[in-house]
Each structure stands twice: as C-alpha cells, then as structure tokens.
Design an enzyme around this catalytic site. Structure first.
Site, PDB file in Angstrom:
ATOM      1  N   TYR A 170      38.169  10.187 -35.458  1.00 12.48           N
ATOM      2  CA  TYR A 170      37.423   9.349 -34.516  1.00 12.48           C
ATOM      3  C   TYR A 170      37.836   7.866 -34.627  1.00 12.48           C
ATOM      4  CZ  TYR A 170      33.920   6.565 -32.330  1.00 12.48           C
ATOM      5  OH  TYR A 170      33.328   5.611 -31.539  1.00 12.48           O
ATOM      6  N   CYS A 194      23.809  -2.722 -26.166  1.00  9.77           N
ATOM      7  CA  CYS A 194      23.295  -3.898 -25.463  1.00  9.77           C
ATOM      8  C   CYS A 194      24.219  -4.335 -24.328  1.00  9.77           C
ATOM      9  CB  CYS A 194      23.090  -5.059 -26.434  1.00  9.77           C
ATOM     10  SG  CYS A 194      21.700  -4.830 -27.557  1.00  9.77           S
ATOM     11  N   ARG A 235      31.393   6.991 -35.831  1.00 12.25           N
ATOM     12  CA  ARG A 235      31.569   6.447 -37.165  1.00 12.25           C
ATOM     13  C   ARG A 235      30.575   7.115 -38.112  1.00 12.25           C
ATOM     14  NH1 ARG A 235      29.800   1.951 -37.814  1.00 12.25           N
ATOM     15  NH2 ARG A 235      28.869   1.548 -35.786  1.00 12.25           N
ATOM     16  N   HIS A 283      31.909  -9.701 -35.071  1.00  8.54           N
ATOM     17  CA  HIS A 283      31.742  -8.601 -34.121  1.00  8.54           C
ATOM     18  C   HIS A 283      31.265  -9.195 -32.798  1.00  8.54           C
ATOM     19  CE1 HIS A 283      29.657  -4.453 -33.348  1.00  8.54           C
ATOM     20  NE2 HIS A 283      30.832  -4.523 -32.777  1.00  8.54           N
ATOM     21  N   LYS A 311      37.706  -1.573 -36.739  1.00  6.35           N
ATOM     22  CA  LYS A 311      36.559  -1.932 -37.574  1.00  6.35           C
ATOM     23  C   LYS A 311      36.962  -2.125 -39.042  1.00  6.35           C
ATOM     24  CE  LYS A 311      33.675  -1.426 -34.085  1.00  6.35           C
ATOM     25  NZ  LYS A 311      33.163  -2.621 -33.394  1.00  6.35           N
ATOM     26  N   ASP A 365      34.985  -7.069 -28.242  1.00  6.31           N
ATOM     27  CA  ASP A 365      34.417  -6.502 -29.465  1.00  6.31           C
ATOM     28  C   ASP A 365      34.579  -7.368 -30.714  1.00  6.31           C
ATOM     29  OD1 ASP A 365      32.987  -4.374 -30.682  1.00  6.31           O
ATOM     30  OD2 ASP A 365      34.832  -3.573 -31.523  1.00  6.31           O
ATOM     31  N   SER A 416      24.923  -2.385 -31.030  1.00  5.69           N
ATOM     32  CA  SER A 416      25.363  -1.386 -30.057  1.00  5.69           C
ATOM     33  C   SER A 416      24.284  -1.162 -28.992  1.00  5.69           C
ATOM     34  CB  SER A 416      25.698  -0.082 -30.766  1.00  5.69           C
ATOM     35  OG  SER A 416      24.591   0.339 -31.511  1.00  5.69           O
ATOM     36  N   ARG A 458      34.533   7.865 -25.120  1.00  7.57           N
ATOM     37  CA  ARG A 458      35.214   6.568 -25.083  1.00  7.57           C
ATOM     38  C   ARG A 458      36.388   6.538 -24.122  1.00  7.57           C
ATOM     39  NH1 ARG A 458      33.153   2.425 -28.740  1.00  7.57           N
ATOM     40  NH2 ARG A 458      31.387   3.515 -29.638  1.00  7.57           N
TER      41      ARG A 458
HETATM   42  O1  TSX Z   1      24.977  -4.079 -20.046  1.00  6.37           O
HETATM   43  C1  TSX Z   1      23.851  -4.392 -19.732  1.00  6.37           C
HETATM   44  N1  TSX Z   1      23.544  -5.734 -19.520  1.00  6.37           N
HETATM   45  C2  TSX Z   1      24.568  -6.776 -19.758  1.00  6.37           C
HETATM   46  C3  TSX Z   1      25.438  -6.917 -18.598  1.00  6.37           C
HETATM   47  C4  TSX Z   1      26.253  -7.941 -18.390  1.00  6.37           C
HETATM   48  N2  TSX Z   1      22.890  -3.421 -19.590  1.00  6.37           N
HETATM   49  C5  TSX Z   1      23.178  -2.008 -19.888  1.00  6.37           C
HETATM   50  C6  TSX Z   1      22.860  -1.747 -21.326  1.00  6.37           C
HETATM   51  C7  TSX Z   1      23.293  -0.412 -21.804  1.00  6.37           C
HETATM   52  C8  TSX Z   1      24.607  -0.465 -22.520  1.00  6.37           C
HETATM   53  C9  TSX Z   1      21.637  -3.774 -19.195  1.00  6.37           C
HETATM   54  N3  TSX Z   1      20.530  -3.023 -18.993  1.00  6.37           N
HETATM   55  C10 TSX Z   1      21.310  -5.109 -18.938  1.00  6.37           C
HETATM   56  C11 TSX Z   1      22.302  -6.117 -19.087  1.00  6.37           C
HETATM   57  O2  TSX Z   1      22.039  -7.288 -18.853  1.00  6.37           O
HETATM   58  N4  TSX Z   1      19.981  -5.150 -18.594  1.00  6.37           N
HETATM   59  C12 TSX Z   1      19.537  -3.875 -18.633  1.00  6.37           C
HETATM   60  C13 TSX Z   1      18.153  -3.445 -18.322  1.00  6.37           C
HETATM   61  C14 TSX Z   1      18.044  -3.174 -16.843  1.00  6.37           C
HETATM   62  C15 TSX Z   1      18.379  -1.944 -16.330  1.00  6.37           C
HETATM   63  C16 TSX Z   1      18.272  -1.727 -14.963  1.00  6.37           C
HETATM   64  C17 TSX Z   1      17.827  -2.744 -14.127  1.00  6.37           C
HETATM   65  C18 TSX Z   1      17.507  -3.965 -14.642  1.00  6.37           C
HETATM   66  C19 TSX Z   1      17.623  -4.175 -16.006  1.00  6.37           C
HETATM   67  N5  TSX Z   1      17.617  -2.605 -12.720  1.00  6.37           N
HETATM   68  C20 TSX Z   1      17.959  -1.571 -11.947  1.00  6.37           C
HETATM   69  O3  TSX Z   1      18.486  -0.602 -12.394  1.00  6.37           O
HETATM   70  C21 TSX Z   1      17.691  -1.718 -10.492  1.00  6.37           C
HETATM   71 MN    MN Z   2      31.786  -2.875 -31.725  1.00  3.98          MN
END
Ligand code: TSX
Ligand code: MN
Length: 590
Positions: free
Chosen positions: A205, A258, A77, A234, A214, A285, A256, A375
């Site tokens: 895109y 998360c 975007r 959102h 969006k 989304d 984004s 994507r």
């Molecule tokens: O999506 C994630 N969530 C929500 C899942 C339901 N991610 C990935 C984010 C990038 C888009 C996460 N990353 C989450 C999470 O709850 N937590 C984390 C941080 C994290 C990363 C790795 C580990 C623990 C926490 N542990 C190992 O890799 C072993």
């Molecule tokens: Mn979105």
C-alpha cells in the site's frame, strides 16, 4: 583521476555495496537499476498487465490508465505496525511506537532473508523536490514491487537525474521494501532516523510502500529538519493571485478527511474569477520549508504527483483533480463501470459493474463499490491549476500558515493567532472529529497536532520546541490561522458552504497579512469582523453568522482545560513557553 571524480565514484561505490549487501540478504533473481525512462516504464507496465498487477482501463475515455487491486487486507497505512527506532526511546516520544534499533534490525533481517527469491529487485533512485533545489533531498528505494516503481515514477523525480544528484550530494535516505507475502502478521514499517534508513515489509500500500512519501518526506525528513533548522510538514501549498497581480502562498495542515486536496486545487467563486483572482496548486500533501536570507519561510513541495483519495472527488468537489485524471493515471482499489471506466462513490450517478475486489457489484448489498481509501496516482503536471513555481528551486515565500480540523461545534470558521508562539499552540492543540471513512467511532474528537500525529519522526514535545525556535529577531514569519469548514448548526446541517467559497476566508487572511483590516480581539485570537469577509452571494442564517463568526467563552474554557491536559501528556520535555501560552489563554477565558 581528480579528487572530485574519485569522491563521486566512491559515493556510488558505497551505494553499490549497499545494493549488493541487500541482494545477498534478499536473494533476488535479477537486479534492475531504474533510469526513469519512458521505455523502462512501458516495459514495466507491459509486465504488470501480463501478471495481473495492472488492468488496463478504457483507452478511449482514460488513455494510458490502469487499475491495481491490492490484497484486500492491505488497503491502508498501519500505524500500529509503524515504528520509529531511535537509540533513546524518549527521542521517539509518546506520539510514536518505538523499538530498539538492534532488535528492529534483527527482526527485519529475518523477514527480508530470501524474500526476493524468484523476483526482480528494483533499485529506485529518487529526488524529493526539484532536482536542482537546495531544499530537495534524495533517497534510494530498493523494492521488489513493480507497482511501487511505477508509482514512485509519478510521485517523485525518479531515475537517472536523481542518481546524478546522489552522486553529487553523497547523502541519501536508504529505503528497503518488500511486499513479502502480504501477511498482516508479518508486516512492519521501521524508521531509523539516526541512520537515515527505512525498512518496510509485508505491504504494497502507498503510505507503507512508496517510501519517498510519508516515510521519507515526513518521518525521516522531520527528524533531519530538526537538526538542520527547517520544517518538514504535512501541508498543502497553494498560490493566490489577486486582481492586482500580487502573488501569495499559503501552507495548510489538515487531518485526514478534511479535503486537503480539494483546497489545494480550489476554483474560486465566479465573481472572484471575473475580478481576476486565481488559485494555483504547488502541492496537496507535503511541504518542506526553511528561512531564506530575507527571513521569510520558503517552501517546496517535495512530491511530483498526487496520491489522492478517490471517493468524494467529483466535478463539484474538485474539477481540477478530475481533469488531472483523464489520462496517464494509476487507480488503486476503485470500482469500474461496465465499459471499464474507473468509478468511486461520489463521482456521479452511474452504477458501477465491478467492485474494488473484482467482484460483480451488488447495489443492494449496501456496501461501497470503491474502497473508502481507494486512490489515484497522477503527475502534478496534469493538474490545470499546477503552478510553474512548484518547479522553482528557491521555493515559494509563505505568507500564511493555516491549521484546520473537522469540528461540528465550538470552533469558528476562522481565527488568527496573536503571534508565532500562540500560532504554535493553535497547531499543537488542533484536532478533528473522526468520519466513517476512518475505522472506529464516528464524531469523536482526536487531537492531531499540525496533522502530524502519524508522521512526526520524533518526540512531539521536541517538535513544538523546534517550531518555537523559528521566532528569531530577523525572522519574517507567516501569520498563523485556524479554520473550520465543518461547523454544524443545531439541526445538524453544515453552516458554511465550503469548497470554492473557502476563497472568501483566504481573501480575509490576505487582508490581514496586508494589514488592511482589523479584527475582533478575543482570548482565542483575532476573529474577523463579519463585514470584512466578502459574503456576497452566500446566504447565511442568523444562527450561521453567530456560530461561524462568534465565540463561546464557556465552551472554550472547557477546550483549554482539555488542551492543558493534552500538553501534560508529553511530560517535562514540553516547552515551558507553550504551556505558558496555554495557561495565559486559560486565565483570560476566566
Ligand atoms: O473538501 C471539502 N472542503 C474543502 C474544499 C476546498 N469538503 C469535503 C470533505 C471531505 C473530504 C467539505 N465538506 C467542505 C470543504 O470546504 N465542506 C464540507 C461540508 C459541506 C458539505 C456539503 C455542503 C456544504 C458543506 N453543501 C451541499 O452539499 C449542497
Ligand atoms: Mn497526507
């Protein structure tokens, strides 16, 4: 002819007139009205394979799936080229780029003039939401991109049924799109919320070109929702079923990076599955919700598919997404293996053969093979956790609204807002730290109210006032929570295991909704008593327990000063009730 028949004929006549008017401006060689049929889709895919728009992937491992490589300058975007064109500048607010509607139309007319010469103009009727839902809204996208048509067919209810509903409703959002010459200097995404119109030029895109998503379902719909008394958000929507068979629905907003799609498709830890807990997916989304006759908020997912970020999607992070992608999917800007399977960073340990630009992949160059914003597009029906309730015209009743962000410090794992007004403040104040996937500095906190910063089609101050207005005497509003899966320890390690284990946090929320547990009352809201969160099978250090379930008064004092400054940026339109809530909390922090 009856009045009704005459009326519906005139409605389609108006649509026809608009299509002809656009054709006079853009001068396509052909006009194709999309019916959404399989035959139409197959013909489009054939044509796109012939002209190189789509590359067929390994039929044995990924039946009926295709790769699209976008122009390398057209991969995301473009917020700086996205405008909200309201008559009054203040109606768009400091959260949007604004252009006067007449000027924007002039500029877009000159870009669109003759831009479809030699090309086919597709007329794409679509419905956002179940075809027969009173919460759904329709649109028509005119585009010269067959790739857009194929994606809209997956992401929306597209074709004949949508056209029939448009004939009934009369009203629809008008979207005009052309890829133009993909020159970033001649690229604009214009929104005219007062006229329910979108004009997008110079990008193919997704977020710029699939106008139902969006542009319509968030920017135009948020404006429409403000005047009609509903919310266009959102947010993902998920269902939770407990061992007793009670079903609850949760809507959640995250900026984004998360893991929103991962949360929407969460698979609970083994013990939960054994006990009979189940998570279902309504959407990943966008969430449209409005108060029902019983005072609760009822929500639909206006989309019919997932347009998800590929990198990071794996058997560990999101098995349901991977399962959805086994067939009938479109991949954009991913890498491919030597046997022509789609591949991206984080998928598995294989090394791809060709990068997202179509060049031989050089492992030693240290660059990602798939574009970080690559994507997948796939029908929601292919997701093993997809809920049949996603097709319910009445929508699902929302028990909890969750806001979240990526915060390495300060913000605990979960807390609950005291009431609706406090909940709106929690949403308005939320923020996230930038990751390497976004451009710019890494680890910088950016406020992103309700994760709507790039998507709210009107002034944020008015948007918060609209949220506050739902607190009516007869309302049975959801509880509001804030979560942070990304709290780090002093050594820089993530303190919470995240992913499936987030189920433990969702369970605590439902216990709060049912009134089964009390809490630690703090100035920032209700924190869980650690014994009320099921931590069986997770190992947490003393540091983790303190930081995930505790609160740091001194740190929050600073945070609330910063929230106060942020609200002031919106000037006198900011609702007093929200400022008062901020001040009251700041005072109680001492
Ligand atoms: O999506 C994630 N969530 C929500 C899942 C339901 N991610 C990935 C984010 C990038 C888009 C996460 N990353 C989450 C999470 O709850 N937590 C984390 C941080 C994290 C990363 C790795 C580990 C623990 C926490 N542990 C190992 O890799 C072993
Ligand atoms: Mn979105």
């Amino acid at each position: 002819m009856t009045d009704i028949a005459q009326n519906s004929q005139s409605k389609l006549e108006a649509l026809n007139q608009w299509v002809l008017e656009v054709a006079r401006l853009t001068r396509p060689d052909r006009i194709h009205w999309c019916d959404g049929s399989d035959a139409e889709n197959e013909a489009l895919i054939q044509a796109m394979q012939a002209d190189g728009t789509l590359i067929k992937l390994n039929e044995d491992t990924h039946p009926n799936s295709y790769l699209h490589r976008s122009h390398p300058d057209d991969v995301a975007r473009v917020e700086h080229l996205t405008f909200v064109c309201t008559t009054n500048r203040d109606d768009a607010g400091p959260n949007n780029h604004w252009m006067a509607p007449e000027l924007a139309r002039q500029q877009m007319d000159s870009l669109f003039e003759g831009c479809m010469e030699g090309r086919t103009m597709y007329v794409v009727p679509y419905c956002m939401g179940p075809i027969d839902s009173p919460l759904s809204r329709c649109g028509v996208e005119i585009t010269d991109s067959a790739y857009v048509v194929a994606n809209m067919r997956i992401m929306t209810r597209m074709g004949a049924p949508a056209l029939a509903r448009i004939e009934r409703d009369g009203s629809y959002v008008k979207g005009l799109h052309s890829t133009g010459d993909l020159n970033p200097d001649r690229r604009f995404i214009m929104h005219f919320p007062e006229e329910l119109e979108i004009q997008s030029f110079g990008s193919g895109y997704g977020g710029n070109a699939l106008l139902g998503k969006k542009c319509h379902a968030l920017r135009i719909a948020s404006h429409q929702a403000q005047s009609e008394g509903w919310l266009a958000e959102h947010m993902l929507i998920l269902g939770i079923e407990n061992p007793k068979g009670d079903k609850h629905y949760i809507a959640a907003a995250f900026p984004s990076a998360c893991g929103k799609t991962n949360l929407a498709m969460l698979i609970p830890p083994e013990g939960y599955v054994r006990d009979g807990w189940k998570i279902t997916t309504i959407g990943d989304d966008i969430c449209w919700m409005r108060p029902g006759a019983d005072g609760r908020l009822y929500a639909i997912n206006p989309e019919a598919g997932f347009f998800g970020v590929a990198p990071g999607t794996s058997e560990k992070s999101n098995p349901n997404a991977l399962a959805s992608l086994q067939r009938d999917a479109i991949f954009t800007n991913v890498a491919v293996t030597d046997d022509n399977q789609p591949w991206w960073e984080g998928l598995d340990k294989r090394v791809p053969a060709i990068d997202w630009r179509g060049n031989v992949y050089d492992f030693n160059a240290g660059k990602p093979a798939a574009h970080p914003n690559s994507r997948f597009t796939v029908s929601a029906k292919q997701c093993p956790s997809y809920s049949p309730m996603a097709e319910d015209p009445q929508g699902v009743p929302i028990s909890a609204i969750v806001f979240g962000g990526r915060r390495a410090s300060l913000v605990p794992l979960v807390f609950e807002a005291r009431d609706w007004t406090h909940g709106v403040l929690v949403g308005a104040a939320m923020g996230s730290e930038t990751t390497a996937a976004a451009t710019g500095a890494v680890g910088v906190m950016r406020r992103d109210p309700m994760a709507m910063k790039p998507f709210c089609g009107y002034n944020f101050a008015d948007y918060f006032a609209h949220w506050l207005s739902f607190d009516q005497a007869n309302a049975k509003l959801p509880k509001v929570f804030h979560v942070n899966w990304f709290r780090k320890g002093d050594a820089g390690d993530f303190l919470w295991p995240g992913f499936g284990d987030n189920m433990r946090v969702l369970e605590w929320m439902l216990k709060r909704v049912a009134g089964e547990v009390d809490s630690q009352e703090t100035p920032i809201g209700h924190l869980p008593k650690i014994e009320d969160v099921n931590l069986e099978g997770v190992e947490l250090s003393q540091e983790a327990r303190e930081k995930l379930f505790g609160y740091d008064r001194e740190g929050w004092r600073h945070e609330f000063a910063s929230i106060g400054e942020y609200l002031d940026e919106y000037g006198p339109r900011m609702p007093e009730a929200l400022k008062d809530e901020q001040k009251a909390t700041a005072r109680s922090l001492g």
